[in-house]
Design a protein around this motif. Structure first.
Motif, PDB file in Angstrom:
ATOM      1  N   LEU A 142       0.834  -1.204   0.000  1.00 16.25           N
ATOM      2  CA  LEU A 142       0.000   0.000   0.000  1.00 16.25           C
ATOM      3  C   LEU A 142       0.867   1.251   0.000  1.00 16.25           C
ATOM      4  O   LEU A 142       0.576   2.224  -0.722  1.00 16.25           O
ATOM      5  CB  LEU A 142      -0.920  -0.015   1.225  1.00 16.25           C
ATOM      6  CG  LEU A 142      -1.816   1.210   1.411  1.00 16.25           C
ATOM      7  CD1 LEU A 142      -2.755   1.380   0.221  1.00 16.25           C
ATOM      8  CD2 LEU A 142      -2.617   1.095   2.713  1.00 16.25           C
ATOM      9  N   PHE A 143       1.929   1.252   0.814  1.00 10.02           N
ATOM     10  CA  PHE A 143       2.826   2.406   0.816  1.00 10.02           C
ATOM     11  C   PHE A 143       3.447   2.622  -0.562  1.00 10.02           C
ATOM     12  O   PHE A 143       3.508   3.752  -1.063  1.00 10.02           O
ATOM     13  CB  PHE A 143       3.929   2.197   1.857  1.00 10.02           C
ATOM     14  CG  PHE A 143       4.972   3.283   1.862  1.00 10.02           C
ATOM     15  CD1 PHE A 143       4.728   4.480   2.500  1.00 10.02           C
ATOM     16  CD2 PHE A 143       6.181   3.112   1.207  1.00 10.02           C
ATOM     17  CE1 PHE A 143       5.680   5.498   2.502  1.00 10.02           C
ATOM     18  CE2 PHE A 143       7.142   4.114   1.206  1.00 10.02           C
ATOM     19  CZ  PHE A 143       6.889   5.315   1.851  1.00 10.02           C
ATOM     20  N   ALA A 144       3.914   1.532  -1.185  1.00 17.08           N
ATOM     21  CA  ALA A 144       4.513   1.650  -2.515  1.00 17.08           C
ATOM     22  C   ALA A 144       3.512   2.217  -3.515  1.00 17.08           C
ATOM     23  O   ALA A 144       3.857   3.061  -4.350  1.00 17.08           O
ATOM     24  CB  ALA A 144       5.016   0.282  -2.983  1.00 17.08           C
ATOM     25  N   ARG A 145       2.276   1.770  -3.434  1.00 18.21           N
ATOM     26  CA  ARG A 145       1.250   2.261  -4.362  1.00 18.21           C
ATOM     27  C   ARG A 145       0.970   3.752  -4.136  1.00 18.21           C
ATOM     28  O   ARG A 145       0.782   4.514  -5.083  1.00 18.21           O
ATOM     29  CB  ARG A 145      -0.028   1.462  -4.196  1.00 18.21           C
ATOM     30  CG  ARG A 145      -1.116   1.812  -5.219  1.00 18.21           C
ATOM     31  CD  ARG A 145      -2.303   0.889  -5.094  1.00 18.21           C
ATOM     32  NE  ARG A 145      -3.332   1.207  -6.080  1.00 18.21           N
ATOM     33  CZ  ARG A 145      -3.329   0.760  -7.335  1.00 18.21           C
ATOM     34  NH1 ARG A 145      -2.350  -0.020  -7.742  1.00 18.21           N
ATOM     35  NH2 ARG A 145      -4.297   1.082  -8.165  1.00 18.21           N
ATOM     36  N   LEU A 146       0.951   4.164  -2.865  1.00 20.84           N
ATOM     37  CA  LEU A 146       0.640   5.563  -2.569  1.00 20.84           C
ATOM     38  C   LEU A 146       1.727   6.525  -3.046  1.00 20.84           C
ATOM     39  O   LEU A 146       1.420   7.664  -3.413  1.00 20.84           O
ATOM     40  CB  LEU A 146       0.437   5.737  -1.061  1.00 20.84           C
ATOM     41  CG  LEU A 146      -0.873   5.192  -0.487  1.00 20.84           C
ATOM     42  CD1 LEU A 146      -0.876   5.286   1.035  1.00 20.84           C
ATOM     43  CD2 LEU A 146      -2.071   5.938  -1.064  1.00 20.84           C
ATOM     44  N   ILE A 147       2.983   6.083  -3.047  1.00 19.94           N
ATOM     45  CA  ILE A 147       4.051   7.015  -3.435  1.00 19.94           C
ATOM     46  C   ILE A 147       4.339   6.975  -4.928  1.00 19.94           C
ATOM     47  O   ILE A 147       5.086   7.821  -5.426  1.00 19.94           O
ATOM     48  CB  ILE A 147       5.349   6.746  -2.653  1.00 19.94           C
ATOM     49  CG1 ILE A 147       5.967   5.393  -3.020  1.00 19.94           C
ATOM     50  CG2 ILE A 147       5.105   6.858  -1.162  1.00 19.94           C
ATOM     51  CD1 ILE A 147       7.332   5.162  -2.410  1.00 19.94           C
ATOM     52  N   THR A 173       9.766  -2.831  -1.019  1.00 24.62           N
ATOM     53  CA  THR A 173      10.743  -2.952  -2.118  1.00 24.62           C
ATOM     54  C   THR A 173      10.484  -4.130  -3.035  1.00 24.62           C
ATOM     55  O   THR A 173      10.997  -4.166  -4.142  1.00 24.62           O
ATOM     56  CB  THR A 173      12.164  -3.107  -1.539  1.00 24.62           C
ATOM     57  OG1 THR A 173      12.232  -4.327  -0.786  1.00 24.62           O
ATOM     58  CG2 THR A 173      12.514  -1.939  -0.639  1.00 24.62           C
ATOM     59  N   GLN A 174       9.712  -5.121  -2.560  1.00 26.28           N
ATOM     60  CA  GLN A 174       9.505  -6.384  -3.281  1.00 26.28           C
ATOM     61  C   GLN A 174      10.844  -7.028  -3.642  1.00 26.28           C
ATOM     62  O   GLN A 174      11.015  -7.578  -4.726  1.00 26.28           O
ATOM     63  CB  GLN A 174       8.630  -6.172  -4.519  1.00 26.28           C
ATOM     64  CG  GLN A 174       7.212  -5.749  -4.177  1.00 26.28           C
ATOM     65  CD  GLN A 174       6.261  -5.788  -5.347  1.00 26.28           C
ATOM     66  OE1 GLN A 174       6.596  -6.266  -6.424  1.00 26.28           O
ATOM     67  NE2 GLN A 174       5.051  -5.281  -5.147  1.00 26.28           N
ATOM     68  N   ALA A 175      11.772  -6.940  -2.720  1.00 26.81           N
ATOM     69  CA  ALA A 175      13.087  -7.568  -2.860  1.00 26.81           C
ATOM     70  C   ALA A 175      13.313  -8.432  -1.620  1.00 26.81           C
ATOM     71  O   ALA A 175      13.995  -8.024  -0.680  1.00 26.81           O
ATOM     72  CB  ALA A 175      14.174  -6.504  -2.991  1.00 26.81           C
ATOM     73  N   PHE A 221      -1.242  -4.925  -4.169  1.00 25.10           N
ATOM     74  CA  PHE A 221      -1.357  -3.474  -4.280  1.00 25.10           C
ATOM     75  C   PHE A 221      -0.430  -2.900  -5.350  1.00 25.10           C
ATOM     76  O   PHE A 221      -0.782  -1.946  -6.044  1.00 25.10           O
ATOM     77  CB  PHE A 221      -1.042  -2.807  -2.940  1.00 25.10           C
ATOM     78  CG  PHE A 221      -2.155  -2.843  -1.955  1.00 25.10           C
ATOM     79  CD1 PHE A 221      -3.334  -2.154  -2.187  1.00 25.10           C
ATOM     80  CD2 PHE A 221      -2.034  -3.570  -0.791  1.00 25.10           C
ATOM     81  CE1 PHE A 221      -4.371  -2.183  -1.281  1.00 25.10           C
ATOM     82  CE2 PHE A 221      -3.066  -3.614   0.134  1.00 25.10           C
ATOM     83  CZ  PHE A 221      -4.241  -2.926  -0.111  1.00 25.10           C
ATOM     84  N   SER A 222       0.754  -3.437  -5.441  1.00 27.08           N
ATOM     85  CA  SER A 222       1.766  -2.886  -6.346  1.00 27.08           C
ATOM     86  C   SER A 222       2.385  -4.045  -7.128  1.00 27.08           C
ATOM     87  O   SER A 222       3.131  -4.846  -6.568  1.00 27.08           O
ATOM     88  CB  SER A 222       2.841  -2.140  -5.541  1.00 27.08           C
ATOM     89  OG  SER A 222       3.831  -1.604  -6.378  1.00 27.08           O
ATOM     90  N   ARG A 223       2.074  -4.131  -8.417  1.00 31.75           N
ATOM     91  CA  ARG A 223       2.507  -5.275  -9.209  1.00 31.75           C
ATOM     92  C   ARG A 223       3.991  -5.240  -9.542  1.00 31.75           C
ATOM     93  O   ARG A 223       4.591  -6.267  -9.811  1.00 31.75           O
ATOM     94  CB  ARG A 223       1.698  -5.344 -10.508  1.00 31.75           C
ATOM     95  CG  ARG A 223       0.218  -5.630 -10.285  1.00 31.75           C
ATOM     96  CD  ARG A 223      -0.517  -5.782 -11.597  1.00 31.75           C
ATOM     97  NE  ARG A 223      -1.931  -6.089 -11.389  1.00 31.75           N
ATOM     98  CZ  ARG A 223      -2.802  -6.283 -12.374  1.00 31.75           C
ATOM     99  NH1 ARG A 223      -2.396  -6.184 -13.636  1.00 31.75           N
ATOM    100  NH2 ARG A 223      -4.055  -6.565 -12.102  1.00 31.75           N
ATOM    101  N   LYS A 224       4.572  -4.058  -9.521  1.00 31.70           N
ATOM    102  CA  LYS A 224       5.967  -3.915  -9.905  1.00 31.70           C
ATOM    103  C   LYS A 224       6.751  -3.330  -8.745  1.00 31.70           C
ATOM    104  O   LYS A 224       6.235  -2.467  -8.018  1.00 31.70           O
ATOM    105  CB  LYS A 224       6.071  -2.983 -11.127  1.00 31.70           C
ATOM    106  CG  LYS A 224       7.412  -3.013 -11.833  1.00 31.70           C
ATOM    107  CD  LYS A 224       7.313  -2.207 -13.127  1.00 31.70           C
ATOM    108  CE  LYS A 224       8.596  -2.274 -13.911  1.00 31.70           C
ATOM    109  NZ  LYS A 224       8.506  -1.488 -15.164  1.00 31.70           N
TER     110      LYS A 224
END
Length: 487
Positions: free
Chosen positions: A264-269, A392-394, A429-432
């Motif tokens: 969610l944080f990644a999507r918001l920024i 980071t999805q890492a 929330f964030s695919r990438k």
């Protein structure tokens, strides 16, 4: 008569032949040795820059902390004004200093264009990144220094390589990669995390031919940090474990909750042209300075709901939670999450690594209350790793960083499992991955600018051809008359 193939068929056995063959090998190549010396010398510079940056960052935030501890209402003036000033300063040539700095390094690595790389990684940008990040911490922004250190490391090694003749695109890319990895290793004093970060986040692959030089560059940067600051773990040593059984419910809980929160944080920024994020983007585009000041004010207002504030990296709060004697409010994780969003939306320089760890620790503190019988410190450590992996999805980088930051090897398998679950949950929330998505936005903006310039040049060429071609009739200055009445 000697056949022309006899010379090739018989390997040289003389001392001279062996010497020439040895001289032509990569081990004694002058070019390769020049490259190695530059990598190693650059790694020393990155290590020294990271240490100096860390010390200055601590000083800057301590100054702000001292002021707001004396009177917390000073933040209502200092923080919004600092945010507004940084937004104004980064509107022009220093625009590449905005944000974390890791997307800039990734974009420069992917696009083999000298002008683009120079705009993102020049020495001026590296110096500006450090100075403006320090100003952000001096103003109480909820940002970290690790991402900016990666940016600075990439810029230093890239500039050094170009200065000494390694300006060919592929060669310059290797300097960017090594500088980025060395920057992260020196920032956290985590050499292994620097290697994993270079493979997983920066390049997505590992070039065998450069593996030895890259490893030694990261090792040297870590060695510089170790030699000056001593053998320390970022959060200290934590001898905690998570036994098999019901305690592994903590792995599932932290992986899902913190992974979703990180996504969610990644999507918001991430910028967008539609929806709520599009509305925020348009507000920022219209009045960037006022919008940044409003973000600073929002951070201060949120901080009034805590007894420790949401300013800075959140290192102290995260360490207290890990040690089990935190005096932070119950909602610290959620409030720090919102404070990080406000700071990033302002468009000011600063990273998200350390603030993300603080959010994870806060969320872990909440989750430990619904997981009786599980060590709260273990839950906090899992949540920190999970939230970082969600942002980071890492997952490998998050696992190794969490392990090295706490000098803990007993939790390797639980942390890895948690990070893998968090990575999967974050993708809802964030695919990438957020850094790569932000890097692609930079690349897309650069491509649009190239297209605009090409269109302008084509238009100018057409006008020039009309002026220079005598067979082309001049363009009419007045519209032709439509009056056909006889005179």
């Amino acid at each position: 008569m000697v056949s022309e193939f006899d010379e090739d068929a018989q390997p040289p056995s003389s001392v001279t032949g062996r010497f020439h063959r040895l001289a032509r090998s990569e081990l004694f190549s002058p070019v390769q040795w020049r490259r190695r010396v530059l990598f190693w010398g650059g790694a020393v510079l990155v290590g020294l820059a990271a240490i100096g940056f860390a010390q200055a960052a601590d000083w800057a935030f301590n100054v702000f902390h001292g002021v707001v501890t004396h009177n917390r209402f000073w933040a209502f003036l200092i923080t919004p004004v600092t945010f507004a000033l940084l937004a104004w300063l980064t509107e022009g040539a220093l625009r590449p200093t905005r944000g974390s700095g890791i997307p800039q390094a990734i974009a420069a690595l992917k696009v083999e264009d000298e002008g683009f790389r120079q705009s993102l990684l020049s020495l001026r940008v590296a110096i500006g990144k450090m100075a403006l990040t320090l100003a952000a911490l001096l103003g109480g922004a909820s940002v970290g220094r690790e991402g900016p250190t990666v940016h600075v490391g990439a810029g230093l090694l890239y500039t050094l390589g170009r200065r000494f003749g390694f300006d060919e695109p592929a060669a310059a890319g290797r300097f960017i990669l090594a500088g980025s990895a060395a920057g992260l290793a020196a920032a956290f004093n985590t050499p292994l995390a620097g290697i994993v970060f270079a493979i997983e986040e920066m390049s997505g692959s590992f070039e065998h031919r450069m593996s030895g030089i890259l490893l030694t560059a990261v090792f040297i940067a870590g060695l510089v940090s170790l030699g000056i600051l001593g053998n320390y773990a970022y959060f200290g040593h934590f001898n905690i474990g998570l036994p098999l059984g019901n305690a592994w419910w903590a792995v599932l809980a932290t992986g899902l909750v913190c992974g979703l929160a990180g996504g969610l944080f990644a999507r918001l920024i991430l910028p967008s042209d539609t929806g709520f994020r599009g509305f925020i983007g348009r507000l920022r585009a219209r009045q960037p300075v006022l919008f940044a000041a409003a973000c600073g004010l929002a951070l201060v207002l949120l901080s009034q709901l805590t007894n420790t504030g949401l300013y800075g990296t959140g290192y102290a709060q995260a360490k207290d939670i890990l040690q089990g004697h935190s005096n932070t409010v119950t909602s610290f994780g959620v409030l720090k999450f919102l404070g990080n969003v406000a700071s990033y939306w302002a468009g000011i320089p600063g990273g998200i690594f350390s603030p993300a760890l603080a959010v994870g620790a806060g969320l872990g503190n909440n989750l430990s209350t619904i997981l009786p019988g599980v060590d709260p410190s273990a839950v906090a450590l899992l949540a920190m790793a999970a939230y970082l992996a969600g942002v980071t999805q890492a997952p490998l980088t998050a696992t190794v960083i969490s392990m090295e930051l706490t000098d803990n090897q007993q939790m390797v398998l639980p942390i890895m499992a948690t990070c893998l679950i968090a990575r999967a949950a974050s993708s809802l929330f964030s695919r990438k991955p957020v850094y790569r998505e932000l890097a692609d936005k930079l690349i897309h903006g650069y491509e649009l600018e190239l297209a605009r310039r090409a269109a302008e040049e084509a238009h100018q060429d057409d006008e020039q051809a009309l002026m220079e071609d005598p067979a082309t009739p001049p363009l009419p200055t007045d519209p032709p008359s439509t009056d056909h009445r006889p005179s």
